[in-house]
Write an enzyme that holds these catalytic residues in place. Structure first.
Site, PDB file in Angstrom:
ATOM      1  N   SER A   1       0.816  -1.215   0.000  1.00 24.22           N
ATOM      2  CA  SER A   1       0.000   0.000   0.000  1.00 24.22           C
ATOM      3  C   SER A   1       0.848   1.263   0.000  1.00 24.22           C
ATOM      4  O   SER A   1       0.341   2.340  -0.302  1.00 24.22           O
ATOM      5  CB  SER A   1      -0.936   0.018   1.213  1.00 24.22           C
ATOM      6  OG  SER A   1      -0.211  -0.154   2.409  1.00 24.22           O
TER       7      SER A   1
ATOM      8  N   GLU B   1      -6.668  -0.871  -6.470  1.00 21.66           N
ATOM      9  CA  GLU B   1      -5.701  -0.036  -7.173  1.00 21.66           C
ATOM     10  C   GLU B   1      -4.715  -0.945  -7.911  1.00 21.66           C
ATOM     11  O   GLU B   1      -4.086  -1.813  -7.299  1.00 21.66           O
ATOM     12  CB  GLU B   1      -4.938   0.866  -6.193  1.00 21.66           C
ATOM     13  CG  GLU B   1      -5.710   2.090  -5.763  1.00 21.66           C
ATOM     14  CD  GLU B   1      -4.876   3.033  -4.907  1.00 21.66           C
ATOM     15  OE1 GLU B   1      -4.974   4.254  -5.111  1.00 21.66           O
ATOM     16  OE2 GLU B   1      -4.136   2.553  -4.026  1.00 21.66           O
TER      17      GLU B   1
ATOM     18  N   ASN C   1      -4.116   6.545  -0.671  1.00 19.35           N
ATOM     19  CA  ASN C   1      -3.433   6.851   0.591  1.00 19.35           C
ATOM     20  C   ASN C   1      -2.697   8.181   0.534  1.00 19.35           C
ATOM     21  O   ASN C   1      -2.502   8.836   1.563  1.00 19.35           O
ATOM     22  CB  ASN C   1      -2.484   5.723   0.958  1.00 19.35           C
ATOM     23  CG  ASN C   1      -3.219   4.548   1.574  1.00 19.35           C
ATOM     24  OD1 ASN C   1      -4.320   4.701   2.096  1.00 19.35           O
ATOM     25  ND2 ASN C   1      -2.633   3.368   1.497  1.00 19.35           N
TER      26      ASN C   1
ATOM     27  N   HIS D   1      -3.237  -3.464  -5.239  1.00 19.13           N
ATOM     28  CA  HIS D   1      -3.470  -2.951  -3.889  1.00 19.13           C
ATOM     29  C   HIS D   1      -4.933  -3.156  -3.509  1.00 19.13           C
ATOM     30  O   HIS D   1      -5.817  -2.393  -3.904  1.00 19.13           O
ATOM     31  CB  HIS D   1      -3.103  -1.461  -3.817  1.00 19.13           C
ATOM     32  CG  HIS D   1      -3.317  -0.863  -2.467  1.00 19.13           C
ATOM     33  ND1 HIS D   1      -3.555   0.479  -2.271  1.00 19.13           N
ATOM     34  CD2 HIS D   1      -3.330  -1.422  -1.224  1.00 19.13           C
ATOM     35  CE1 HIS D   1      -3.713   0.715  -0.988  1.00 19.13           C
ATOM     36  NE2 HIS D   1      -3.582  -0.425  -0.340  1.00 19.13           N
TER      37      HIS D   1
END
Length: 647
Positions: free
Chosen positions: A402, A435, A473, A423
């Site tokens: 991540s 992702e 993120n 991800h």
């Protein structure tokens, strides 16, 4: 082109609609249906009509190509009225899905029959509008107000079996066309029921509506409540008045910001699984999947892949860890049994396709291997060194990192063209976002395999470039930093969380951190500092160093009583952060939300400039499906007006 064809089965006319791929209700469909009623009424040899659809579904709703355009005659309410008012009764024969206007047309028919696998529903609230062709007016007359409230305000489709019990359909059939014709023929020998519009409907007491309003209310999402108001109006007024009210509400909402936002997400979701850049590129077949790591993430990935029919090989470091990993996967299917989604027999079948081992050689025939181990570069590199040694040359190898740079993870891997980042978001068997992070070496068919996997798992795949945190993120980090900046300016933590709930998030930024644990991001920052990076101290760092890691320690940004997850403002936090608070800003809830959403959008703009995301739509999908951004707001890029970039 003629969209309707008619064949005769004695005195029954079988009207077949064929408007692929989903028999959308286009202007041409409306026109031909309207005219067909008159043709059949004028035919003395026809006594009843069966409306059936070719292809994989009944009428599945409006034609998306007409979204946002001015309505063109004949309008759908007039088509439904025309069918209901026909001299010869019509029977809707439903397979696949009868949704939105498709189900409103079915309600215009005197009868409805459906195969067991069919679904019916009125999902208009998910597009920011309400049904506009009698969904709030005929549904309560057909099946009662309780069923109508559930169907209309939730937007969730109902399976045929439940719809039969509710009175939305009249019969379940197996051979759709022949059984529908037989049903129509039998109906001619019995007294016909009243048209739905003529059936009685009684008002409901005030406490019923208050309770329904509480259940339908979602911060910032007006369509469910407007739908409920329209249903109530239908119980207190005549059919014609109620229809006029419904249509007025529908047209008012259709031009709203909420409807525009939901259309934006709808079209983004349609485009995301099959990027135009991958057109014509065949993905590699994936039948057997290896998963390295049986913790929460690895088990979730294994469960999701197994649910999609893939065979799973779970690799762990020792026999005890293998047993724990298999138990974690089993708990996922246990939950499905408890919810009635799986039988015990189904559960056993799922687990029969999952095996565990400590031996990487078991992966020799795997088509895809996904690494889901601890987020530490050395650990991950060791995993891929083993995979490079034992896996087939054409096997796709993926990391679930991540934050780490996938290029660094793949260093030394034989043939890095088969390597990709996938991800997943925890819990991986539930969260829809995926992702997909290719490296510069990733082969096009490997990238296509990532998207094909997303489709197979019913996830929302979005391609991301390589940077710290990828798309989601990275924006989360900026969002949290802006929230902390507001705290330093004197805005109360509880006010910030309340503002974001008012905007439509289920939780504010500080509540969410307390739930997930403040130490997760803290450890990532500490790791970066250990590598020599200049990472400024955050307010969260101060709390973690004081032992406040969130709900699991009884305190994070808030205090928590033992056994109670209700956040309470903390005097301890105020004291710990006092030296960092230098202002006394007084902002309203909308002003706070504007600041935080604006920060997200600003980071999104930077991500676009750097080529980390392909389009503003992709960023909005990441935020909606991975981070709880309210879909009726369209995502941060839509909210900032960045919505028109071509995919």
């Amino acid at each position: 082109m003629t969209l309707l064809t008619v064949r005769r089965d004695g005195e029954i006319a079988v009207v077949t609609l064929d408007n692929p791929p989903v028999n959308a209700i286009s202007e041409a469909v409306r026109k031909e249906l309207f005219e067909m009623v008159g043709q059949l009424d004028a035919d003395p040899e026809v006594r009843a009509a069966v409306l059936i659809c070719a292809g994989r579904t009944f009428l599945a709703g409006a034609d998306v190509r007409e979204f946002g355009k001015p309505p063109v005659e004949p309008h759908l309410p007039d088509v439904v009225d025309r069918i209901e008012g026909a001299e010869k009764p019509w029977v809707a024969a439903i397979h696949g899905a009868a949704l939105g206007g498709g189900f409103e047309i079915a309600m215009g028919c005197r009868f409805r029959v459906a195969v067991e696998s069919a679904r019916v529903g009125l999902p208009e609230v998910t597009l920011g509008v309400i049904p506009g062709a009698s969904g709030t007016v005929r549904t309560p007359r057909l099946a009662g107000i309780e069923t109508a409230v559930d169907l209309v305000t939730s937007g969730r489709p109902m399976p045929a079996g439940k719809a039969l019990k509710a009175g939305l359909i009249d019969a379940a059939v197996s051979d759709l066309e022949s059984d529908a014709v037989a049903f129509a023929r039998a109906a001619l020998n019995a007294e016909l029921p009243l048209p739905v519009s003529q059936r009685p409907l009684a008002p409901m007491p005030e406490d019923f509506w208050q309770d329904a309003r509480k259940r339908a209310a979602t911060a910032g999402h007006q369509a469910p409540l407007r739908a409920l108001d329209s249903l109530r109006f239908a119980t207190e007024h005549g059919f014609a008045e109620a229809m006029a009210h419904e249509r007025e509400t529908f047209l008012d909402l259709r031009g709203s910001d909420e409807a525009a936002a939901l259309r934006h997400i709808f079209f983004a979701e349609r485009a995301a699984p099959k990027p135009s850049a991958l057109k014509g590129i065949e993905p590699r077949p994936v039948r057997t999947v290896g998963v390295i790591g049986g913790g929460t993430m690895g088990a979730g990935i294994a469960g999701a892949c197994r649910e999609a029919g893939m065979e799973i090989i779970l690799i762990e470091r020792d026999d005890e860890a293998v047993a724990r990993g298999l138990a974690n996967v089993g708990k996922i299917f246990d939950g499905a049994v408890k919810r009635g989604k799986l039988s015990e027999e189904d559960r056993a079948g799922r687990m029969a396709g999952v095996r565990g081992s400590t031996d990487y050689a078991e992966l020799a025939d795997a088509d895809l291997v996904i690494e889901a181990v601890f987020e530490e570069i050395g650990v991950k590199r060791a995993v891929f060194a083993e995979l490079g040694r034992v896996c087939r040359a054409d096997a796709v190898l993926a990391t679930n990192t991540s934050y780490l740079d996938p290029r660094a993870i793949a260093e030394g891997l034989p043939d890095p063209s088969r390597f990709i980042g996938l991800h997943f978001f925890s819990p991986a068997h539930i969260m829809k976002l995926l992702e997909i992070v290719p490296t510069p070496d990733t082969a096009p068919d490997v990238l296509a395999t990532g998207f094909a996997l997303g489709r197979a798992l019913n996830k929302m795949p979005v391609q991301a470039g390589i940077c710290e945190g990828f798309i989601g993120n990275r924006i989360l980090k900026r969002y949290r930093a802006e929230a902390e900046a507001l705290v330093t300016q004197g805005v109360a933590i509880a006010e910030i969380d309340a503002a974001m709930r008012g905007y439509g998030f289920r939780m504010g930024p500080f509540e969410a951190q307390d739930l997930g644990g403040l130490d997760i991001a803290f450890l990532q920052r500490e790791g970066a500092r250990a590598e020599g990076q200049d990472v400024p101290e955050t307010l969260g760092d101060i709390l973690v160093r004081a032992g406040r890691k969130g709900q699991k320690t009884g305190g994070g940004w808030y205090d928590y009583a033992e056994g109670d997850r209700t956040p309470k403002p903390s005097a301890s936090v105020a004291a710990l952060l006092a030296d960092r608070v230098s202002g006394s800003a007084a902002l309203s809830g909308p002003q706070i939300a504007d600041r935080l959403v604006g920060a997200m959008a600003a980071e999104g703009e930077a991500i676009l400039r750097e080529g980390i995301a392909q389009s503003p739509q992709d960023i909005d999908l990441v935020e909606v499906h991975g981070y709880g951004f309210p879909r009726w707001k369209g995502g941060p890029m839509f909210a900032a007006g960045l919505r028109d970039s071509a995919r």
